[in-house]
Scaffold this motif. Structure first.
Motif, mmCIF file in Angstrom:
data_model
loop_
_atom_site.group_PDB
_atom_site.id
_atom_site.type_symbol
_atom_site.label_atom_id
_atom_site.label_comp_id
_atom_site.label_asym_id
_atom_site.label_seq_id
_atom_site.Cartn_x
_atom_site.Cartn_y
_atom_site.Cartn_z
ATOM 1 N N GLU A 21 0.832 -1.208 0.000
ATOM 2 C CA GLU A 21 0.000 0.000 0.000
ATOM 3 C C GLU A 21 0.865 1.256 0.000
ATOM 4 O O GLU A 21 0.580 2.224 -0.717
ATOM 5 C CB GLU A 21 -0.933 -0.015 1.211
ATOM 6 C CG GLU A 21 -2.042 -1.043 1.082
ATOM 7 C CD GLU A 21 -2.813 -1.284 2.376
ATOM 8 O OE1 GLU A 21 -2.359 -0.846 3.452
ATOM 9 O OE2 GLU A 21 -3.870 -1.934 2.298
ATOM 10 N N ALA A 24 2.341 1.658 -3.419
ATOM 11 C CA ALA A 24 1.308 2.104 -4.352
ATOM 12 C C ALA A 24 1.066 3.605 -4.218
ATOM 13 O O ALA A 24 0.951 4.320 -5.228
ATOM 14 C CB ALA A 24 0.015 1.321 -4.113
ATOM 15 N N GLU A 25 1.029 4.085 -2.986
ATOM 16 C CA GLU A 25 0.830 5.522 -2.767
ATOM 17 C C GLU A 25 1.991 6.336 -3.343
ATOM 18 O O GLU A 25 1.779 7.346 -4.005
ATOM 19 C CB GLU A 25 0.696 5.813 -1.272
ATOM 20 C CG GLU A 25 -0.595 5.319 -0.668
ATOM 21 C CD GLU A 25 -0.616 5.430 0.847
ATOM 22 O OE1 GLU A 25 0.276 6.097 1.430
ATOM 23 O OE2 GLU A 25 -1.525 4.832 1.460
ATOM 24 N N HIS A 26 3.216 5.879 -3.069
ATOM 25 C CA HIS A 26 4.393 6.613 -3.527
ATOM 26 C C HIS A 26 4.539 6.609 -5.048
ATOM 27 O O HIS A 26 5.046 7.571 -5.626
ATOM 28 C CB HIS A 26 5.666 6.054 -2.904
ATOM 29 C CG HIS A 26 5.828 6.391 -1.457
ATOM 30 N ND1 HIS A 26 5.896 7.679 -0.978
ATOM 31 C CD2 HIS A 26 5.918 5.588 -0.366
ATOM 32 C CE1 HIS A 26 6.028 7.667 0.332
ATOM 33 N NE2 HIS A 26 6.047 6.404 0.739
ATOM 34 N N THR A 27 4.134 5.525 -5.682
ATOM 35 C CA THR A 27 4.314 5.409 -7.134
ATOM 36 C C THR A 27 3.068 5.797 -7.918
ATOM 37 O O THR A 27 3.094 5.816 -9.148
ATOM 38 C CB THR A 27 4.713 3.971 -7.516
ATOM 39 O OG1 THR A 27 3.680 3.066 -7.105
ATOM 40 C CG2 THR A 27 6.039 3.575 -6.888
ATOM 41 N N ARG A 28 1.985 6.058 -7.189
ATOM 42 C CA ARG A 28 0.705 6.390 -7.810
ATOM 43 C C ARG A 28 0.228 5.286 -8.751
ATOM 44 O O ARG A 28 -0.293 5.544 -9.843
ATOM 45 C CB ARG A 28 0.782 7.742 -8.536
ATOM 46 C CG ARG A 28 1.035 8.887 -7.591
ATOM 47 C CD ARG A 28 1.057 10.195 -8.289
ATOM 48 N NE ARG A 28 1.408 11.231 -7.323
ATOM 49 C CZ ARG A 28 1.586 12.481 -7.636
ATOM 50 N NH1 ARG A 28 1.437 12.875 -8.887
ATOM 51 N NH2 ARG A 28 1.895 13.353 -6.715
ATOM 52 N N ARG A 29 0.463 4.074 -8.326
ATOM 53 C CA ARG A 29 0.001 2.886 -9.052
ATOM 54 C C ARG A 29 -0.949 2.139 -8.132
ATOM 55 O O ARG A 29 -0.929 2.307 -6.913
ATOM 56 C CB ARG A 29 1.180 1.956 -9.404
ATOM 57 C CG ARG A 29 2.213 2.559 -10.284
ATOM 58 C CD ARG A 29 1.715 2.610 -11.683
ATOM 59 N NE ARG A 29 2.811 2.970 -12.589
ATOM 60 C CZ ARG A 29 2.714 2.944 -13.880
ATOM 61 N NH1 ARG A 29 1.592 2.570 -14.452
ATOM 62 N NH2 ARG A 29 3.721 3.296 -14.634
ATOM 63 N N THR A 30 -1.760 1.256 -8.715
ATOM 64 C CA THR A 30 -2.638 0.449 -7.875
ATOM 65 C C THR A 30 -1.857 -0.725 -7.297
ATOM 66 O O THR A 30 -0.832 -1.144 -7.856
ATOM 67 C CB THR A 30 -3.836 -0.099 -8.676
ATOM 68 O OG1 THR A 30 -3.350 -1.003 -9.670
ATOM 69 C CG2 THR A 30 -4.639 1.026 -9.321
#
Length: 85
Positions: A21, A24-30
């Motif tokens: 999670e 995902a937040e740092h990379t702006r990916r799901t």
């Protein structure tokens, strides 16, 4: 990755899920995208290892081998040459 996809259920430890999670937040990916990429990379790497093992076994069966003593002699000679350079 293919444009078509299938669903797979994967069990993760709470720590790994939390880290996924965060990533995902740092990379702006799901999370699904990252998990899919990670699994695809892992599968490719493992299949390459399996293929290498199969080639090695085929070499053994065909007699394309170097005896241990000869291999060690070559290695030591290469190390000696490198140390002299």
């Amino acid at each position: 990755m293919s444009t078509q996809s299938e669903t797979v259920t994967v069990r993760l430890s709470p720590e790994t899920k939390s880290r996924l999670e965060t990533l995902a937040e740092h990379t702006r990916r799901t999370k699904s995208f990252l998990a899919g990429e990670a699994i695809a990379d892992y599968v490719e790497r493992e299949l390459a290892i399996v293929e290498g093992i199969k080639r090695g076994l085929a070499d053994i069966e065909a007699g394309r081998v170097t005896p241990h003593k000869e291999a060690m002699r070559r290695i030591r000679a290469t190390i000696d040459r490198a140390q002299k350079s």
